[in-house]
Design a protein around this motif. Structure first.
Motif, PDB file in Angstrom:
ATOM      1  N   GLY A  79       0.798  -1.214   0.000  1.00 24.75           N
ATOM      2  CA  GLY A  79       0.000   0.000   0.000  1.00 24.75           C
ATOM      3  C   GLY A  79       0.832   1.266   0.000  1.00 24.75           C
ATOM      4  O   GLY A  79       0.343   2.342  -0.296  1.00 24.75           O
ATOM      5  N   LYS A  80       2.099   1.164   0.334  1.00 22.21           N
ATOM      6  CA  LYS A  80       2.990   2.318   0.364  1.00 22.21           C
ATOM      7  C   LYS A  80       3.889   2.369  -0.878  1.00 22.21           C
ATOM      8  O   LYS A  80       4.794   3.161  -0.951  1.00 22.21           O
ATOM      9  CB  LYS A  80       3.840   2.271   1.635  1.00 22.21           C
ATOM     10  CG  LYS A  80       3.010   2.416   2.901  1.00 22.21           C
ATOM     11  CD  LYS A  80       3.904   2.295   4.130  1.00 22.21           C
ATOM     12  CE  LYS A  80       3.194   2.561   5.415  1.00 22.21           C
ATOM     13  NZ  LYS A  80       1.968   1.886   5.666  1.00 22.21           N
ATOM     14  N   SER A  81       3.619   1.497  -1.852  1.00 22.19           N
ATOM     15  CA  SER A  81       4.433   1.443  -3.056  1.00 22.19           C
ATOM     16  C   SER A  81       4.355   2.744  -3.838  1.00 22.19           C
ATOM     17  O   SER A  81       3.323   3.393  -3.887  1.00 22.19           O
ATOM     18  CB  SER A  81       3.963   0.300  -3.967  1.00 22.19           C
ATOM     19  OG  SER A  81       4.169  -0.930  -3.330  1.00 22.19           O
ATOM     20  N   ASN A  82       5.458   3.098  -4.466  1.00 19.38           N
ATOM     21  CA  ASN A  82       5.513   4.257  -5.337  1.00 19.38           C
ATOM     22  C   ASN A  82       5.933   3.753  -6.710  1.00 19.38           C
ATOM     23  O   ASN A  82       7.094   3.485  -6.949  1.00 19.38           O
ATOM     24  CB  ASN A  82       6.501   5.285  -4.793  1.00 19.38           C
ATOM     25  CG  ASN A  82       6.497   6.550  -5.610  1.00 19.38           C
ATOM     26  OD1 ASN A  82       5.642   6.765  -6.461  1.00 19.38           O
ATOM     27  ND2 ASN A  82       7.471   7.401  -5.359  1.00 19.38           N
ATOM     28  N   ILE A  83       4.980   3.623  -7.616  1.00 20.29           N
ATOM     29  CA  ILE A  83       5.230   3.041  -8.924  1.00 20.29           C
ATOM     30  C   ILE A  83       5.613   4.139  -9.904  1.00 20.29           C
ATOM     31  O   ILE A  83       4.818   5.032 -10.183  1.00 20.29           O
ATOM     32  CB  ILE A  83       3.999   2.261  -9.414  1.00 20.29           C
ATOM     33  CG1 ILE A  83       3.689   1.150  -8.422  1.00 20.29           C
ATOM     34  CG2 ILE A  83       4.242   1.705 -10.813  1.00 20.29           C
ATOM     35  CD1 ILE A  83       2.414   0.418  -8.694  1.00 20.29           C
ATOM     36  N   LYS A  84       6.836   4.045 -10.400  1.00 16.47           N
ATOM     37  CA  LYS A  84       7.351   5.040 -11.342  1.00 16.47           C
ATOM     38  C   LYS A  84       7.236   4.558 -12.787  1.00 16.47           C
ATOM     39  O   LYS A  84       7.423   5.330 -13.707  1.00 16.47           O
ATOM     40  CB  LYS A  84       8.802   5.359 -11.012  1.00 16.47           C
ATOM     41  CG  LYS A  84       8.970   6.001  -9.635  1.00 16.47           C
ATOM     42  CD  LYS A  84      10.451   6.183  -9.306  1.00 16.47           C
ATOM     43  CE  LYS A  84      10.637   6.751  -7.937  1.00 16.47           C
ATOM     44  NZ  LYS A  84      10.855   5.748  -6.924  1.00 16.47           N
ATOM     45  N   ALA A  85       6.956   3.275 -12.971  1.00 11.95           N
ATOM     46  CA  ALA A  85       6.807   2.697 -14.312  1.00 11.95           C
ATOM     47  C   ALA A  85       5.425   3.032 -14.866  1.00 11.95           C
ATOM     48  O   ALA A  85       4.514   3.391 -14.121  1.00 11.95           O
ATOM     49  CB  ALA A  85       6.983   1.183 -14.241  1.00 11.95           C
ATOM     50  N   ALA A  86       5.279   2.906 -16.184  1.00 11.95           N
ATOM     51  CA  ALA A  86       3.980   3.037 -16.846  1.00 11.95           C
ATOM     52  C   ALA A  86       3.453   1.630 -17.104  1.00 11.95           C
ATOM     53  O   ALA A  86       4.160   0.796 -17.662  1.00 11.95           O
ATOM     54  CB  ALA A  86       4.132   3.791 -18.156  1.00 11.95           C
ATOM     55  N   VAL A  87       2.214   1.363 -16.681  1.00 18.77           N
ATOM     56  CA  VAL A  87       1.641   0.029 -16.812  1.00 18.77           C
ATOM     57  C   VAL A  87       0.358   0.101 -17.640  1.00 18.77           C
ATOM     58  O   VAL A  87      -0.535   0.894 -17.341  1.00 18.77           O
ATOM     59  CB  VAL A  87       1.308  -0.575 -15.424  1.00 18.77           C
ATOM     60  CG1 VAL A  87       0.763  -1.989 -15.568  1.00 18.77           C
ATOM     61  CG2 VAL A  87       2.530  -0.566 -14.516  1.00 18.77           C
ATOM     62  N   ILE A  88       0.303  -0.725 -18.683  1.00 19.16           N
ATOM     63  CA  ILE A  88      -0.918  -0.899 -19.462  1.00 19.16           C
ATOM     64  C   ILE A  88      -1.396  -2.324 -19.233  1.00 19.16           C
ATOM     65  O   ILE A  88      -0.647  -3.279 -19.433  1.00 19.16           O
ATOM     66  CB  ILE A  88      -0.678  -0.680 -20.970  1.00 19.16           C
ATOM     67  CG1 ILE A  88      -0.272   0.769 -21.255  1.00 19.16           C
ATOM     68  CG2 ILE A  88      -1.938  -1.060 -21.768  1.00 19.16           C
ATOM     69  CD1 ILE A  88       0.095   1.030 -22.711  1.00 19.16           C
TER      70      ILE A  88
END
Length: 162
Positions: A79-88
Motif C-alpha cells: 500500500g505504500k508502493s511508489n510506482i514510477k513505471a507506466a503500466v498498461i
C-alpha cells in the motif's frame, strides 16, 4: 494466486521510464493491476470497486484460510508502493465478470491473437482492445486499464514493440 498488492510491490522496483504491458485473461481481471494515483501511489479508496465476485468465495476462503491470510499479511507494505513505471493492462473481462474459454486459449486471448494477425495490426493498445471488443460476446467485456505514471508515447505505440 497473485494479488494486485503483489504486482504493485514488484512494479515499485522498476525505474522511471520503464514500460510494462500486462495481459490478464482470467476471471475478475478488470483492474488486477491496481488503481494508481497520478503521483504514483496506490489509491485504496477504490477498495469496494475492486471486490472480486467469486462463486463459493467464502467456502473457498475457509478451506484455504491460512494461505490467503499469509499472502495478505506479507503484502502490507504494498500500500505504500511508489510506482514510477507506466503500466498498461489489457484484461479479458471486468472485475465482476468471468472469462470464457476459447478453442485453444481463453476467449479473450484467442480473439486478441486474431486481431493482432501475427504483428500485422498497426494500431495502438487501446485500438487493439476496441477491435477485440467487437468479437467478444456481450457477457464478457475486456478492459483497458492504466496504472503507474502516464506515458503517452507508450500508450500510442503498437503493441509488443520496443
Amino acid at each position: 494466486m497473485i494479488l494486485d498488492d503483489e504486482l504493485a510491490q514488484y512494479w515499485s522496483k522498476f525505474k522511471t521510464g520503464v514500460r510494462i504491458f500486462m495481459i490478464s485473461d482470467s476471471c475478475h481481471s478488470g483492474t488486477v493491476s491496481r488503481a494508481i494515483k497520478s503521483d504514483g501511489t496506490l489509491d485504496d479508496s477504490l477498495e469496494t470497486l475492486r471486490t472480486r465476485l467469486i462463486k463459493n468465495g467464502p467456502k473457498i476462503f475457509a478451506k484455504h484460510k491460512s494461505l490467503y491470510n499469509n499472502a495478505s499479511s506479507s503484502n502490507v507494505a504494498a500500500g505504500k508502493s511508489n510506482i514510477k513505471a507506466a503500466v498498461i493492462l489489457l484484461s479479458g473481462c471486468q472485475d465482476n465478470q468471468t472469462s470464457l474459454d476459447g478453442d485453444k486459449n481463453g476467449l479473450f486471448t484467442e480473439k486478441m491473437l486474431k486481431v493482432y494477425k501475427k504483428g500485422k495490426f498497426t494500431g495502438n493498445y487501446a485500438q487493439l482492445l476496441r477491435e477485440v471488443l467487437k468479437l467478444m460476446p456481450s457477457n464478457q467485456t475486456p478492459n483497458y486499464y492504466l496504472s503507474g505514471v502516464r506515458n503517452i508515447p507508450f500508450e500510442s505505440s503498437r503493441p509488443f514493440e520496443k
